[in-house]
Design a protein around this motif. Structure first.
Motif, PDB file in Angstrom:
ATOM      1  N   ALA A 111      -2.613  11.917  -7.633  1.00 59.00           N
ATOM      2  CA  ALA A 111      -4.077  11.328  -6.245  1.00 59.00           C
ATOM      3  C   ALA A 111      -3.303   9.679  -6.448  1.00 59.00           C
ATOM      4  CB  ALA A 111      -4.701  11.344  -8.239  1.00 59.00           C
ATOM      5  N   LEU A 112      -2.750   9.277  -6.968  1.00 57.58           N
ATOM      6  CA  LEU A 112      -2.071   7.583  -6.995  1.00 57.58           C
ATOM      7  C   LEU A 112      -1.315   8.273  -5.591  1.00 57.58           C
ATOM      8  CD1 LEU A 112      -1.283   6.511 -10.456  1.00 57.58           C
ATOM      9  CD2 LEU A 112      -2.930   5.485  -8.683  1.00 57.58           C
ATOM     10  N   LEU A 113      -0.418   8.630  -5.095  1.00 60.65           N
ATOM     11  CA  LEU A 113       0.800   9.020  -3.543  1.00 60.65           C
ATOM     12  C   LEU A 113       0.040   9.765  -2.698  1.00 60.65           C
ATOM     13  CD1 LEU A 113       3.953  10.177  -5.625  1.00 60.65           C
ATOM     14  CD2 LEU A 113       3.187   7.786  -5.045  1.00 60.65           C
ATOM     15  N   ASP A 114      -1.292  10.675  -3.521  1.00 62.64           N
ATOM     16  CA  ASP A 114      -1.624  10.832  -2.448  1.00 62.64           C
ATOM     17  C   ASP A 114      -3.265  10.035  -0.961  1.00 62.64           C
ATOM     18  OD1 ASP A 114      -3.087  13.082  -0.436  1.00 62.64           O
ATOM     19  OD2 ASP A 114      -4.830  12.938  -1.999  1.00 62.64           O
ATOM     20  N   ALA A 115      -3.599   8.674  -2.500  1.00 62.05           N
ATOM     21  CA  ALA A 115      -3.922   7.733  -1.629  1.00 62.05           C
ATOM     22  C   ALA A 115      -3.897   7.611  -0.405  1.00 62.05           C
ATOM     23  CB  ALA A 115      -4.169   6.928  -2.762  1.00 62.05           C
ATOM     24  N   VAL A 116      -2.283   6.864  -1.126  1.00 60.77           N
ATOM     25  CA  VAL A 116      -1.220   6.244   0.130  1.00 60.77           C
ATOM     26  C   VAL A 116      -0.303   6.970   1.446  1.00 60.77           C
ATOM     27  CG1 VAL A 116      -0.640   5.021  -1.801  1.00 60.77           C
ATOM     28  CG2 VAL A 116       1.071   6.011  -1.976  1.00 60.77           C
ATOM     29  N   SER A 117      -0.494   8.698   1.140  1.00 64.65           N
ATOM     30  CA  SER A 117       0.384   9.247   2.194  1.00 64.65           C
ATOM     31  C   SER A 117       0.054   8.992   3.412  1.00 64.65           C
ATOM     32  CB  SER A 117       0.179  10.468   0.721  1.00 64.65           C
ATOM     33  OG  SER A 117      -0.948  11.374   1.652  1.00 64.65           O
ATOM     34  N   ASP A 118      -1.057   8.694   3.945  1.00 54.81           N
ATOM     35  CA  ASP A 118      -1.437   8.744   5.466  1.00 54.81           C
ATOM     36  C   ASP A 118      -1.193   7.455   5.822  1.00 54.81           C
ATOM     37  OD1 ASP A 118      -3.915   7.857   4.125  1.00 54.81           O
ATOM     38  OD2 ASP A 118      -4.931   9.449   5.621  1.00 54.81           O
ATOM     39  N   LEU A 119      -0.933   6.331   4.810  1.00 54.18           N
ATOM     40  CA  LEU A 119      -1.184   4.804   5.246  1.00 54.18           C
ATOM     41  C   LEU A 119      -0.187   4.613   6.283  1.00 54.18           C
ATOM     42  CD1 LEU A 119      -2.597   3.394   2.529  1.00 54.18           C
ATOM     43  CD2 LEU A 119      -3.991   4.077   4.118  1.00 54.18           C
ATOM     44  N   ASP A 120       0.577   3.297   6.978  1.00 52.93           N
ATOM     45  CA  ASP A 120       1.097   2.325   7.820  1.00 52.93           C
ATOM     46  C   ASP A 120       1.420   1.720   6.647  1.00 52.93           C
ATOM     47  OD1 ASP A 120       3.568   2.465   9.268  1.00 52.93           O
ATOM     48  OD2 ASP A 120       1.749   0.904  10.286  1.00 52.93           O
ATOM     49  N   SER A 171     -11.087   8.818  -7.508  1.00 51.68           N
ATOM     50  CA  SER A 171     -10.906   9.860  -7.128  1.00 51.68           C
ATOM     51  C   SER A 171      -9.464   9.601  -5.753  1.00 51.68           C
ATOM     52  CB  SER A 171     -11.759   9.772  -5.863  1.00 51.68           C
ATOM     53  OG  SER A 171     -11.975   9.664  -5.099  1.00 51.68           O
ATOM     54  N   ALA A 172      -8.464   9.546  -5.438  1.00 51.04           N
ATOM     55  CA  ALA A 172      -7.630   9.398  -4.128  1.00 51.04           C
ATOM     56  C   ALA A 172      -7.831   8.676  -3.373  1.00 51.04           C
ATOM     57  CB  ALA A 172      -6.714  10.273  -3.545  1.00 51.04           C
ATOM     58  N   ALA A 173      -9.325   8.892  -2.910  1.00 48.78           N
ATOM     59  CA  ALA A 173     -10.200   8.934  -1.045  1.00 48.78           C
ATOM     60  C   ALA A 173     -10.549   7.041  -1.934  1.00 48.78           C
ATOM     61  CB  ALA A 173     -11.398   9.501  -1.299  1.00 48.78           C
ATOM     62  N   GLU A 174     -11.031   7.416  -2.788  1.00 51.20           N
ATOM     63  CA  GLU A 174     -11.759   5.385  -3.601  1.00 51.20           C
ATOM     64  C   GLU A 174     -10.787   4.253  -3.346  1.00 51.20           C
ATOM     65  OE1 GLU A 174     -15.087   3.620  -6.471  1.00 51.20           O
ATOM     66  OE2 GLU A 174     -13.052   5.942  -7.499  1.00 51.20           O
ATOM     67  N   LEU A 175      -9.679   5.284  -4.499  1.00 51.02           N
ATOM     68  CA  LEU A 175      -8.167   4.531  -3.998  1.00 51.02           C
ATOM     69  C   LEU A 175      -7.786   3.887  -2.471  1.00 51.02           C
ATOM     70  CD1 LEU A 175      -6.176   3.142  -6.772  1.00 51.02           C
ATOM     71  CD2 LEU A 175      -4.635   4.861  -6.046  1.00 51.02           C
ATOM     72  N   ARG A 176      -7.976   4.507  -1.906  1.00 51.01           N
ATOM     73  CA  ARG A 176      -6.780   4.562  -0.229  1.00 51.01           C
ATOM     74  C   ARG A 176      -8.240   3.266   0.324  1.00 51.01           C
ATOM     75  NH1 ARG A 176      -8.064   5.182   4.540  1.00 51.01           N
ATOM     76  NH2 ARG A 176      -5.969   6.216   5.367  1.00 51.01           N
ATOM     77  N   THR A 177      -9.882   3.472  -0.452  1.00 49.96           N
ATOM     78  CA  THR A 177     -10.701   2.460   0.519  1.00 49.96           C
ATOM     79  C   THR A 177     -10.294   1.236  -0.070  1.00 49.96           C
ATOM     80  OG1 THR A 177     -12.054   4.735   0.836  1.00 49.96           O
ATOM     81  CG2 THR A 177     -12.459   2.542   1.438  1.00 49.96           C
ATOM     82  N   MET A 178      -9.770   1.341  -1.521  1.00 49.37           N
ATOM     83  CA  MET A 178      -9.556  -0.278  -2.661  1.00 49.37           C
ATOM     84  C   MET A 178      -8.487  -0.814  -1.633  1.00 49.37           C
ATOM     85  SD  MET A 178     -11.094   0.251  -6.001  1.00 49.37           S
ATOM     86  CE  MET A 178      -9.797   2.439  -6.177  1.00 49.37           C
ATOM     87  N   ALA A 201       7.624  15.328 -12.220  1.00 51.03           N
ATOM     88  CA  ALA A 201       7.867  16.684 -12.269  1.00 51.03           C
ATOM     89  C   ALA A 201       5.881  17.172 -11.972  1.00 51.03           C
ATOM     90  CB  ALA A 201       7.839  17.260 -13.550  1.00 51.03           C
ATOM     91  N   GLU A 202       5.431  16.380 -12.159  1.00 52.71           N
ATOM     92  CA  GLU A 202       4.276  16.707 -12.047  1.00 52.71           C
ATOM     93  C   GLU A 202       3.796  16.411 -10.358  1.00 52.71           C
ATOM     94  OE1 GLU A 202       1.141  13.596 -13.343  1.00 52.71           O
ATOM     95  OE2 GLU A 202       2.365  13.117 -15.584  1.00 52.71           O
ATOM     96  N   LEU A 203       4.532  16.680  -9.132  1.00 52.92           N
ATOM     97  CA  LEU A 203       4.094  15.761  -8.072  1.00 52.92           C
ATOM     98  C   LEU A 203       4.568  17.264  -7.216  1.00 52.92           C
ATOM     99  CD1 LEU A 203       5.606  12.362  -7.492  1.00 52.92           C
ATOM    100  CD2 LEU A 203       3.203  13.126  -7.894  1.00 52.92           C
ATOM    101  N   PRO A 204       3.887  17.914  -6.177  1.00 53.04           N
ATOM    102  CA  PRO A 204       4.502  18.407  -5.377  1.00 53.04           C
ATOM    103  C   PRO A 204       5.564  17.944  -4.652  1.00 53.04           C
ATOM    104  CG  PRO A 204       2.051  18.427  -4.688  1.00 53.04           C
ATOM    105  CD  PRO A 204       2.752  17.631  -6.284  1.00 53.04           C
ATOM    106  N   SER A 205       5.426  17.330  -4.190  1.00 55.50           N
ATOM    107  CA  SER A 205       6.238  16.151  -2.648  1.00 55.50           C
ATOM    108  C   SER A 205       5.726  15.183  -3.888  1.00 55.50           C
ATOM    109  CB  SER A 205       6.062  17.533  -1.750  1.00 55.50           C
ATOM    110  OG  SER A 205       4.802  16.870  -0.891  1.00 55.50           O
ATOM    111  N   VAL A 206       6.841  14.306  -2.688  1.00 57.53           N
ATOM    112  CA  VAL A 206       6.770  12.989  -2.268  1.00 57.53           C
ATOM    113  C   VAL A 206       6.527  12.735  -1.448  1.00 57.53           C
ATOM    114  CG1 VAL A 206       7.749  10.674  -2.817  1.00 57.53           C
ATOM    115  CG2 VAL A 206       8.140  12.903  -4.606  1.00 57.53           C
ATOM    116  N   PRO A 207       5.473  11.261  -0.574  1.00 64.77           N
ATOM    117  CA  PRO A 207       4.902  11.376   0.839  1.00 64.77           C
ATOM    118  C   PRO A 207       6.188  10.231   1.543  1.00 64.77           C
ATOM    119  CG  PRO A 207       3.125  10.820  -0.940  1.00 64.77           C
ATOM    120  CD  PRO A 207       4.716  11.200  -1.794  1.00 64.77           C
ATOM    121  N   GLY A 208       6.229  10.640   2.922  1.00 65.82           N
ATOM    122  CA  GLY A 208       7.460  10.009   3.296  1.00 65.82           C
ATOM    123  C   GLY A 208       7.402   8.985   3.334  1.00 65.82           C
TER     124      GLY A 208
END
Length: 432
Positions: free
Chosen positions: A280-289, A380-387, A302-309
């Motif tokens: 959830a933490l990585l999902d929150a930052v995945s689409d930010l510049d 949630s990922a969305a809330e963390l992204r907003t913060m 090991a918990e991650l399906p993938s790591v954002p770019g």
């Protein structure tokens, strides 16, 4: 002057004491660091003299032992909650601090946590070493009461070195006030019930100094301090992260706002797992510049399906050399992480769980305008992204963090404290 440090046997607690230990050593004082063998390598790695005491503690096993017996007057635990949720020593709301609540909390912590992490054989061995070495001053970890007993037994002056907020000082102040309103026959003190019998064989009587020290060294900015009536000696927090190497990528300035993401070492060492969801933490930052530097180990990956770019994964990088290049930090609320972010003036987004002062500390940083927080089990990922977007976009967070850094820089360094500690030791040391 002989100075004995007694850190709680966990790496982050040792690291908090290293700068002051070396300030005293550099000033010509004789320094020893005595605790259980769990952290002997950390002490030796810092170039200090280790005195292993007792058996390996295995903090994680001790902190996750069976639940204590119910305390009279305490409310039953709702399903899914542990006694640490119900008897939270980090409770700061005055309206919640009734006699039954505070008595139950102090009883649980003194008879379960502190007795388990300060075993009687360890206390006895530490007293024996102190009698042999005769320290003038003992500086003990706020969680390691063995140091207080050893100091009082041998007549040494002694002080706590805080690790986070002074929750015990806060609770004790309320409890002593509540006890004073009760008839003498009904004044039960859980800390005295535990520590009194440990002091008696050495001809010492229980007093508040056994719980809070003769004075307390506080490495957090004064604005973070709880309103406790107790003598404090402020000290600038100097980050120490152990042996480290500057990675090549950190020698270049970031091309985008850099964000550190770390869940620290405490939960992996003590609780055994993270409370916040790494995916959830990585999902929150995945689409930010932004450029995210995430300190994750193999188990967390090991918990991650993938790591954002936009995420650079490193197993470890010292926060002291990483944070000066960061626009924000996302973390778990650990004391070392909060203190290092404050020292560098970096705005913070915290996802703390209930572990010692992580939640009240995160709340205090937010109240001072230097960050935002949401409890680990609620975000949630969305809330963390907003913060994170808020913290990066609104200049007020950076200004507040810079103000706390300025307050920290105005606080005496460990080296500046040496003459202060010399004077206090001379005034508080008992005849032998």
């Amino acid at each position: 002057m002989r100075v004995l440090f007694t850190p709680f046997p966990a790496t982050t607690h040792v690291y908090t004491q290293v700068p002051l230990a070396w300030a005293l050593r550099a000033a010509g004082h004789d320094v020893r660091v005595a605790t259980q063998p769990d952290v002997a390598d950390d002490i030796l790695g810092a170039g200090l003299t280790a005195v292993p005491i007792g058996e390996v503690l295995d903090v994680g096993a001790k902190m996750n032992q069976d639940e204590p017996e119910p305390v009279d007057g305490a409310e039953p635990e709702p399903e899914g909650e542990s006694w640490l949720d119900v008897l939270d020593i980090g409770e700061l709301r005055p309206e919640k601090l009734t006699y039954d609540y505070v008595h139950g909390t102090l009883t649980a912590w003194s008879h379960v946590v502190h007795q388990a992490t300060n075993p009687r054989p360890v206390i006895a061995e530490l007293v024996d070493f102190a009698r042999e070495w005769q320290p003038d001053l003992v500086i003990w970890d706020t969680m390691y009461y063995a140091g207080a007993v050893a100091a009082m037994a041998t007549g040494a002056a002694h002080a706590r070195l805080l690790f986070g907020l002074d929750l015990m000082g806060w609770m004790r102040g309320h409890y002593r006030a509540l006890m004073s309103e009760r008839p003498p026959a009904l004044r039960e003190d859980p800390m005295e019930e535990w520590l009194g019998p440990l002091l008696a064989p050495h001809g010492r009587h229980f007093g508040e100094e056994a719980v809070l020290g003769q004075w307390t060294i506080d490495p957090l900015p004064t604005a973070m301090r709880l309103p406790v009536d107790h003598p404090y000696v402020p000290m600038r927090y100097v980050p120490y992260n152990g042996a480290s190497t500057l990675p090549d990528w950190l020698r270049e300035p970031p091309r985008r706002p850099r964000v550190c993401l770390t869940l620290g070492r405490s939960f992996r060492e003590i609780v055994g797992a993270d409370r916040a969801s790494v995916p959830a933490l990585l999902d929150a930052v995945s689409d930010l510049d932004v450029e995210v530097v995430a300190t994750l180990n193999a188990d967390q990956l090991a918990e991650l399906p993938s790591v954002p770019g936009n995420v650079r994964v490193v197993d470890f990088v010292p926060l002291d050399i990483l944070l000066p290049s960061c626009a924000a930090i996302i973390h778990h609320g650990g004391s070392g992480t909060v203190a290092t972010a404050l020292a560098h003036g970096v705005p913070q987004i915290m996802v703390p769980a209930r572990m010692w002062c992580n939640i009240p500390k995160a709340r205090r940083v937010a109240e001072l305008g230097a960050g935002l927080y949401r409890q680990a089990e609620d975000f949630s990922a969305a809330e963390l992204r907003t913060m994170l977007v808020r913290v990066l976009d609104e200049p007020s967070f950076g200004r507040s963090a810079a103000a706390l850094r300025a307050q920290s820089l105005a606080t005496p360094l460990p080296a500046d404290l040496v003459p202060v500690l010399e004077r206090l030791t001379a005034a508080h040391r008992r005849p032998r």
